[in-house]
Scaffold this active site. Structure first.
Site, PDB file in Angstrom:
ATOM      1  CE  LYS A 109       0.556  -2.409  -3.107  1.00 11.84           C
ATOM      2  NZ  LYS A 109      -0.911  -1.866  -2.178  1.00 11.84           N
ATOM      3  CB  SER A 154      -8.122  -8.876  -5.319  1.00 12.54           C
ATOM      4  OG  SER A 154      -6.815  -9.514  -5.348  1.00 12.54           O
ATOM      5  CE1 TYR A 190      -6.961  -7.130  -0.724  1.00  7.31           C
ATOM      6  CE2 TYR A 190      -6.368  -9.017  -1.709  1.00  7.31           C
ATOM      7  CZ  TYR A 190      -6.679  -7.996  -1.898  1.00  7.31           C
ATOM      8  OH  TYR A 190      -6.976  -7.172  -3.331  1.00  7.31           O
TER       9      TYR A 190
END
Length: 323
Positions: A178, A114, A141
């Site tokens: 989402k 990411s 995250y």
């Protein structure tokens, strides 16, 4: 067989659609299939078998001889997730097991990293593996993704081909489920549809005017093209960590204007203060350097923000159609 984890999710389901377009139909879809809204993303896809996420490695032990490639796209992707045990299990430890299994069975691997690993961009946004141990992600995250990248680079034994992909701001069809983590295009479409107006965050940085905060917005159809290229290329010397963006930062104002235009609604944009709890960690600029994947032969042009938003809004959001 081609394995896609996170198969019912946003990028995973788009990847399956792209594979189907090229007649790759022996797809093993791996996910937690207990979410009805996500499962809609797999309707009309050609899939050989669904395998529950926690049962996958047992399945692979029995079927590895038939597996040609693994796209490991499943993860807990919420930047608001602060349960480090969940993130460690789903994003770090599960991916370590995937890495080790692909070595054991000689299967090429693409996995999702990411752009959240870059933090505030103190070290820039170049996909150089030398800077990865020094990156400072802004949330658990991002830390979980960077922890795995660091671990992977430290390993002496690696898959026959592997690529970790640092996804930037991906938008496009199949992200209905989402909610808060959906793209700004998705939220703009819904806010404009309800109010005929859009509120953007004010700038609290003197170097940026209101609405001119910038991100590297990349259309999901470009993302899956890059993954298709890596699947076909799969040269061991091309293994490594790659950015997945466009290489061109665009403003939230550009994105919002493109959404109004695609919806055929007159622009009505106002600004609200950025919430104080995220203000000190707010990114004002992200832009992927894309030379690395270009150097190994990826030569397709990237969809412009205006064209991507128009396609997404008119062909998917307005009809709730999946890709």
């Amino acid at each position: 067989m081609i394995v896609v984890t996170g198969a019912a999710g946003f990028i995973g389901s788009c990847m399956i659609s792209r594979l189907n377009q090229d007649n790759f139909n022996h797809i093993i879809a791996v996910d937690d299939f207990s979410f009805p809204e996500k499962n809609k993303n797999l309707e009309d896809k050609t899939i050989l078998e669904k395998v529950e996420r926690e049962e996958f490695f047992e399945w692979l032990d029995k079927n590895h001889l038939e597996v040609e490639f693994i796209f490991h796209l499943g993860a807990r992707t919420s930047t608001a997730e602060f349960n480090r045990d969940i993130l460690a299990h789903l994003n770090t430890e599960y991916t370590k097991k995937m890495w080790e299994a692909t070595i054991k069975y000689a299967i090429p691997l693409v996995y999702a990293s990411s752009a959240a690993t870059y933090g505030l961009g103190e070290l820039g946004y170049e996909d150089s593996e030398e800077i990865i141990p020094n990156l400072k992600p802004l949330n658990p995250y991002g830390e979980s993704k960077n922890d795995f990248d660091i671990w992977a680079l430290q390993q002496e034994r690696k898959p026959m081909f592997w690529a970790g992909l640092k996804f930037f701001n991906v938008y496009g069809p199949n992200e209905f489920h989402k909610e808060r983590m959906a793209s700004v295009v998705f939220h703009a479409f819904n806010q404009i549809g309800k109010t005929n107006a859009m509120k953007l965050f004010k700038s609290h940085n003197p170097d940026y005017k209101d609405g001119e905060q910038q991100r590297d917005f990349v259309y999901v159809k470009d993302v899956v093209e890059m993954m298709m290229f890596l699947m076909h290329d799969r040269k061991s010397e091309h293994s490594g960590i790659y950015n997945v963006g466009t290489g061109e930062a665009r403003t939230f104002l550009d994105l919002t204007k493109a959404t109004f235009k695609a919806m055929g609604i007159e622009e009505n944009i106002s600004y609200i203060p950025t919430p104080e709890d995220i203000r000190d960690k707010y990114q004002y600029f992200t832009e992927a350097t894309m030379e690395k994947i270009r150097k190994i032969g990826y030569d397709k042009p990237f969809t412009s923000l205006e064209d991507g938003v128009e396609d997404y809004v008119k062909n998917y959001l307005m009809s709730t159609k999946r890709y």
